[in-house]
Design a protein around this motif. Structure first.
Motif, PDB file in Angstrom:
ATOM      1  N   VAL A   1      -1.643  -7.286  -5.901  1.00  0.00           N
ATOM      2  CA  VAL A   1      -1.795  -6.132  -5.013  1.00  0.00           C
ATOM      3  C   VAL A   1      -0.558  -5.237  -5.076  1.00  0.00           C
ATOM      4  N   GLY A   2       0.626  -5.853  -5.157  1.00  0.00           N
ATOM      5  CA  GLY A   2       1.849  -5.076  -5.295  1.00  0.00           C
ATOM      6  C   GLY A   2       1.830  -4.216  -6.545  1.00  0.00           C
ATOM      7  N   ALA A   3       1.331  -4.778  -7.653  1.00  0.00           N
ATOM      8  CA  ALA A   3       1.249  -4.033  -8.917  1.00  0.00           C
ATOM      9  C   ALA A   3       0.277  -2.866  -8.803  1.00  0.00           C
ATOM     10  N   VAL A   4      -0.850  -3.096  -8.141  1.00  0.00           N
ATOM     11  CA  VAL A   4      -1.831  -2.022  -7.953  1.00  0.00           C
ATOM     12  C   VAL A   4      -1.251  -0.906  -7.094  1.00  0.00           C
TER      13      VAL A   4
ATOM     14  N   ILE B   1      -6.519   0.455 -10.664  1.00  0.00           N
ATOM     15  CA  ILE B   1      -5.677   1.198  -9.719  1.00  0.00           C
ATOM     16  C   ILE B   1      -6.515   2.215  -8.955  1.00  0.00           C
ATOM     17  N   LEU B   2      -7.355   2.935  -9.684  1.00  0.00           N
ATOM     18  CA  LEU B   2      -8.206   3.964  -9.070  1.00  0.00           C
ATOM     19  C   LEU B   2      -9.154   3.363  -8.037  1.00  0.00           C
ATOM     20  N   ASP B   3      -9.738   2.224  -8.374  1.00  0.00           N
ATOM     21  CA  ASP B   3     -10.756   1.617  -7.507  1.00  0.00           C
ATOM     22  C   ASP B   3     -10.170   0.794  -6.355  1.00  0.00           C
ATOM     23  N   LEU B   4      -8.974   0.219  -6.552  1.00  0.00           N
ATOM     24  CA  LEU B   4      -8.481  -0.777  -5.607  1.00  0.00           C
ATOM     25  C   LEU B   4      -7.280  -0.356  -4.769  1.00  0.00           C
ATOM     26  N   LYS B   5      -6.552   0.647  -5.197  1.00  0.00           N
ATOM     27  CA  LYS B   5      -5.327   1.013  -4.477  1.00  0.00           C
ATOM     28  C   LYS B   5      -5.630   1.363  -3.020  1.00  0.00           C
ATOM     29  N   GLY B   6      -4.893   0.739  -2.114  1.00  0.00           N
ATOM     30  CA  GLY B   6      -5.049   0.983  -0.689  1.00  0.00           C
ATOM     31  C   GLY B   6      -6.174   0.215  -0.034  1.00  0.00           C
ATOM     32  N   LYS B   7      -6.942  -0.565  -0.828  1.00  0.00           N
ATOM     33  CA  LYS B   7      -8.116  -1.250  -0.292  1.00  0.00           C
ATOM     34  C   LYS B   7      -7.946  -2.765  -0.179  1.00  0.00           C
ATOM     35  N   LEU B   8      -6.800  -3.278  -0.620  1.00  0.00           N
ATOM     36  CA  LEU B   8      -6.624  -4.729  -0.665  1.00  0.00           C
ATOM     37  C   LEU B   8      -5.547  -5.244   0.268  1.00  0.00           C
TER      38      LEU B   8
ATOM     39  N   ASP C   1      -8.161 -15.021  -2.135  1.00  0.00           N
ATOM     40  CA  ASP C   1      -8.457 -15.150  -3.565  1.00  0.00           C
ATOM     41  C   ASP C   1      -9.916 -14.771  -3.837  1.00  0.00           C
ATOM     42  N   LYS C   2     -10.790 -15.270  -2.998  1.00  0.00           N
ATOM     43  CA  LYS C   2     -12.215 -14.959  -3.127  1.00  0.00           C
ATOM     44  C   LYS C   2     -12.467 -13.466  -2.926  1.00  0.00           C
ATOM     45  N   TYR C   3     -11.793 -12.881  -1.958  1.00  0.00           N
ATOM     46  CA  TYR C   3     -11.966 -11.459  -1.672  1.00  0.00           C
ATOM     47  C   TYR C   3     -11.522 -10.618  -2.870  1.00  0.00           C
TER      48      TYR C   3
ATOM     49  N   ASN D   1       6.901  -9.662   0.659  1.00  0.00           N
ATOM     50  CA  ASN D   1       6.501  -9.793  -0.722  1.00  0.00           C
ATOM     51  C   ASN D   1       6.291  -8.411  -1.328  1.00  0.00           C
ATOM     52  N   GLU D   2       5.969  -8.380  -2.612  1.00  0.00           N
ATOM     53  CA  GLU D   2       5.850  -7.101  -3.292  1.00  0.00           C
ATOM     54  C   GLU D   2       4.786  -6.216  -2.676  1.00  0.00           C
ATOM     55  N   ALA D   3       3.674  -6.807  -2.248  1.00  0.00           N
ATOM     56  CA  ALA D   3       2.593  -5.996  -1.704  1.00  0.00           C
ATOM     57  C   ALA D   3       3.039  -5.258  -0.447  1.00  0.00           C
TER      58      ALA D   3
END
Length: 202
Positions: free
Chosen positions: A98-101, A124-131, A67-69, A140-142
């Motif tokens: 994360v699944g939504a991203v 999406i641009l900044d976070l996809k593939g990084k979480l 959550d903090k991350y 789960n969805e992620a």
């Protein structure tokens, strides 16, 4: 920086908790302070993000490291501040977010207060593939949407378009989309067939 606090939970407020450590009460702002209610007057550990501004130093608290991350990563997205990041954490689990991203689900992301289409696309641009590495491993969805070997996203998208052409609503299709991602198929018509079977159950 203050990475975490171990102390006695002495108070729960509308948007924060008070944790006493050796006679000092630390006010820690949380997405959902009442999550900690079972630990009232007991010792607890809160993972904290120490946010420093010119006019204030604020502690934000989280029950889990992931959550903090996620909170820290959201702060790096243009248009997202601490209040917006907390609102996201208060309205969704890390795995669902994360699944939504990963599946670039703008509709899901824009449900959060203050998040419009522009901000959703930026996330999406900044976070996809990084979480994903921070998501607890479970079905789960992620993990479903990120696992390359599980499903070809383009085939699912084409199948959903075909089902839409048959007259099914976007709401109905979104309801079966997670289930389609659990199916390993090599052709669009296989996904369409499975989709029709799922829609009959909805």
């Amino acid at each position: 920086m203050i990475a975490y606090i171990n102390g006695i939970l002495t108070s729960i407020e509308e948007d924060s908790i008070i944790v006493e450590v050796q006679g000092i009460g630390y006010e820690v702002f949380c997405a959902n302070p009442f999550y900690f209610e079972p630990q009232m007057n007991k010792e607890l550990k809160v993972h904290t993000y120490h946010h420093v501004r010119e006019d204030a130093q604020i502690l934000f608290g989280f029950p889990k490291k992931e959550d903090k991350y996620l909170f820290s990563k959201l702060l790096n997205v243009s248009g997202i501040g601490p209040k917006g990041a907390l609102a996201i954490l208060g309205g969704a689990s890390v795995t669902d977010f994360v699944g939504a991203v990963e599946r670039e689900d703008d509709k899901y992301l824009t449900k959060f207060p203050g998040v419009g289409k522009k901000t959703a696309r930026q996330m999406i641009l900044d976070l996809k593939g990084k979480l994903v590495e921070w998501v607890p491993y479970e079905e789960n969805e992620a993990t479903i949407f990120y696992a390359d070997a599980r499903v070809d996203e383009s085939l699912v998208a084409e199948a959903l378009e075909a089902l839409e052409a048959l007259g099914y609503s976007d709401k109905e299709l979104q309801a079966i989309k997670p289930e389609l991602h659990k199916i390993e198929a090599e052709k669009v018509d296989e996904y369409v067939r499975h989709g029709l079977q799922l829609l009959l159950k909805v």
